[in-house]
Design a protein around this motif. Structure first.
Motif, PDB file in Angstrom:
ATOM      1  N   VAL A 205       0.842  -1.209   0.000  1.00 40.00           N
ATOM      2  CA  VAL A 205       0.000   0.000   0.000  1.00 40.00           C
ATOM      3  C   VAL A 205       0.873   1.254   0.000  1.00 40.00           C
ATOM      4  CG1 VAL A 205      -1.902  -1.053   1.332  1.00 40.00           C
ATOM      5  CG2 VAL A 205      -0.125   0.205   2.531  1.00 40.00           C
ATOM      6  N   SER A 206       0.219   2.366  -0.277  1.00 41.71           N
ATOM      7  CA  SER A 206       0.834   3.658  -0.004  1.00 41.71           C
ATOM      8  C   SER A 206      -0.174   4.501   0.758  1.00 41.71           C
ATOM      9  CB  SER A 206       1.233   4.377  -1.298  1.00 41.71           C
ATOM     10  OG  SER A 206       1.523   5.733  -0.982  1.00 41.71           O
ATOM     11  N   GLY A 207       0.175   4.837   1.980  1.00 47.41           N
ATOM     12  CA  GLY A 207      -0.682   5.712   2.779  1.00 47.41           C
ATOM     13  C   GLY A 207      -0.709   7.109   2.197  1.00 47.41           C
ATOM     14  N   LYS A 208       0.321   7.409   1.380  1.00 45.86           N
ATOM     15  CA  LYS A 208       0.408   8.745   0.791  1.00 45.86           C
ATOM     16  C   LYS A 208      -0.519   8.866  -0.417  1.00 45.86           C
ATOM     17  CE  LYS A 208       3.974  11.909  -0.855  1.00 45.86           C
ATOM     18  NZ  LYS A 208       5.362  11.922  -1.344  1.00 45.86           N
ATOM     19  N   THR A 209      -0.460   7.872  -1.319  1.00 45.72           N
ATOM     20  CA  THR A 209      -1.232   7.991  -2.573  1.00 45.72           C
ATOM     21  C   THR A 209      -2.578   7.262  -2.491  1.00 45.72           C
ATOM     22  OG1 THR A 209      -0.384   5.938  -3.542  1.00 45.72           O
ATOM     23  CG2 THR A 209       0.958   7.926  -3.856  1.00 45.72           C
TER      24      THR A 209
END
Ligand code: GDP
Length: 361
Positions: A205-209
């Motif tokens: 995952v990316s918590g940013k995107t």
């Protein structure tokens, strides 16, 4: 929500906690999940919670729509209840007899860094409390050559990456697989798992995107619903909860923030809870929740009273004699006063272990 409506749902929301090493992205990931839920929810749909955030099933289904072939699950749970504060410290207060109030955990690991000291500590705590978990292999957008895609789906984004980037990511996932093996767990990237009861799922995952959030939520919902149905059966009857925090509110007095994990709490219920000088018996004056239709990121200080609340939920309780209430203590609503002594005994036992635990963190 009315009783009939609630009971029709039959299953309660699973309670989800987020753990992991400092700076690996726990807060960012939780914010992304909450923010996404706010954007995707139907108007008026989201219930408001204290100390927790509710992500309704409709949001999970909307996000998981492109994944239907992989997750052909019809969701019966009403949604997921995320505890707002990530990390060990609050998790230690989420105890209940023989385990944890949390039904499932997300172990956040920075995919570029792998396991660190607090990752291993988190696994130890989860093992002790017997809480199942999945791994969010976070910060995939930092992988060299990763091209960020406008999607919440990891698989969709992954399919658009270059071969060398795909291989690089898989190499990093296998580092996590071997680190998990050292801790005694068999694990695999989620889309390659055949038996979820034996294998810990790793979700890149990316918590940013936001890439990967769709699969993360779909898995949390699917796994809890499939494998914990008995635990999630909605139990009518007096509430059971745990105190997250004790707070003084100007003009009101001392209040407790409580996660209700079973049953129904009503205004004027007698409650038994742990205090610094022993169990406290008092009567609920008000049950408070944040006013509806607020942006969930807004500080939840604007509260409104409700008459009753069903598990699982996070609420603030105002009652007399809460000055000495103890965070981490169990709370029991009492419908039969002859049970008060029994609850006092349970609480006394629990509090001694809460103190011990707090002292050892
Ligand atoms: P916590 O200590 O585990 O709660 O970590 P934070 O959420 O505070 O994140 C630590 C740092 O990593 C912050 O600077 C975040 O902006 C950054 N961060 C978190 N998640 C991601 C991600 O998915 N991608 C990137 N590039 N940075 C991230």
């Amino acid at each position: 929500m009315k009783i009939t409506q609630q009971l029709q749902k039959k299953l309660r929301q699973p309670i989800v906690v987020v753990l992991g090493h400092v700076d690996h992205g726990k807060t960012t990931l939780l914010d992304k999940i909450r923010g996404t839920a706010v954007v995707k929810k139907e108007p008026g749909e989201m219930t408001q919670e204290v100390g927790a955030s509710f992500v309704p099933t409709s949001v999970i289904e909307k996000l998981a729509e492109p994944l239907k072939k992989i997750f052909p699950i019809k969701l019966e749970i009403p949604g997921l209840l995320f505890i707002d504060t990530p990390g060990h410290e609050l998790f230690s207060n989420l105890r209940k007899r023989g385990g944890s109030v949390a039904d499932i955990a997300i172990l956040v690991v920075d995919i570029t860094e792998g396991f660190q000291k607090q990752t291993i500590e988190s696994i130890e705590i989860l093992k002790n409390r017997k809480v199942p978990f999945l791994v969010a292999a976070n910060k995939i957008d930092k992988i060299p050559g990763w091209r960020v895609q406008n999607t919440y789906s990891f698989l969709e984004s992954f399919s658009k990456q270059r071969e060398d980037v795909k291989n690089y990511l898989d190499g990093l996932v296998y580092n996590l697989v071997s680190q998990l093996a050292e801790q005694g767990f068999s694990s695999e990237r989620f889309d390659r798992i055949k038996d979820f009861t034996k294998t810990v799922a790793i979700v890149p995952v990316s918590g940013k995107t936001g890439e990967g959030i769709a699969e993360l939520l779909a898995l949390l919902a699917g796994l809890t619903q499939n494998y914990m149905k008995n635990k999630l059966k909605f139990a009518e009857g007096p509430a059971k909860g745990v105190i997250l925090e004790v707070k003084e509110i100007q003009g009101l007095g001392h209040t407790i923030d409580v996660i209700i994990y079973e049953g129904v709490l009503k205004k004027n219920d007698i409650i038994v809870l742990g205090g610094i000088n022993g169990p406290i018996i008092t009567k609920v004056r008000s049950i408070l929740v944040p006013k509806p239709l607020q942006d969930i990121k807004v500080v939840k200080t604007d509260l409104t009273p409700i008459d009753e609340v069903y598990a699982a939920a996070g609420v603030k309780i105002y009652a007399p004699d809460l000055e000495n209430a103890l965070a981490g203590s169990p709370l029991f609503a009492v419908d039969d006063e002859s049970k008060i002594e029994e609850f006092k005994k349970i609480i006394q036992e629990e509090i001694s272990s809460v103190r011990y635990y707090n002292a050892s963190v």
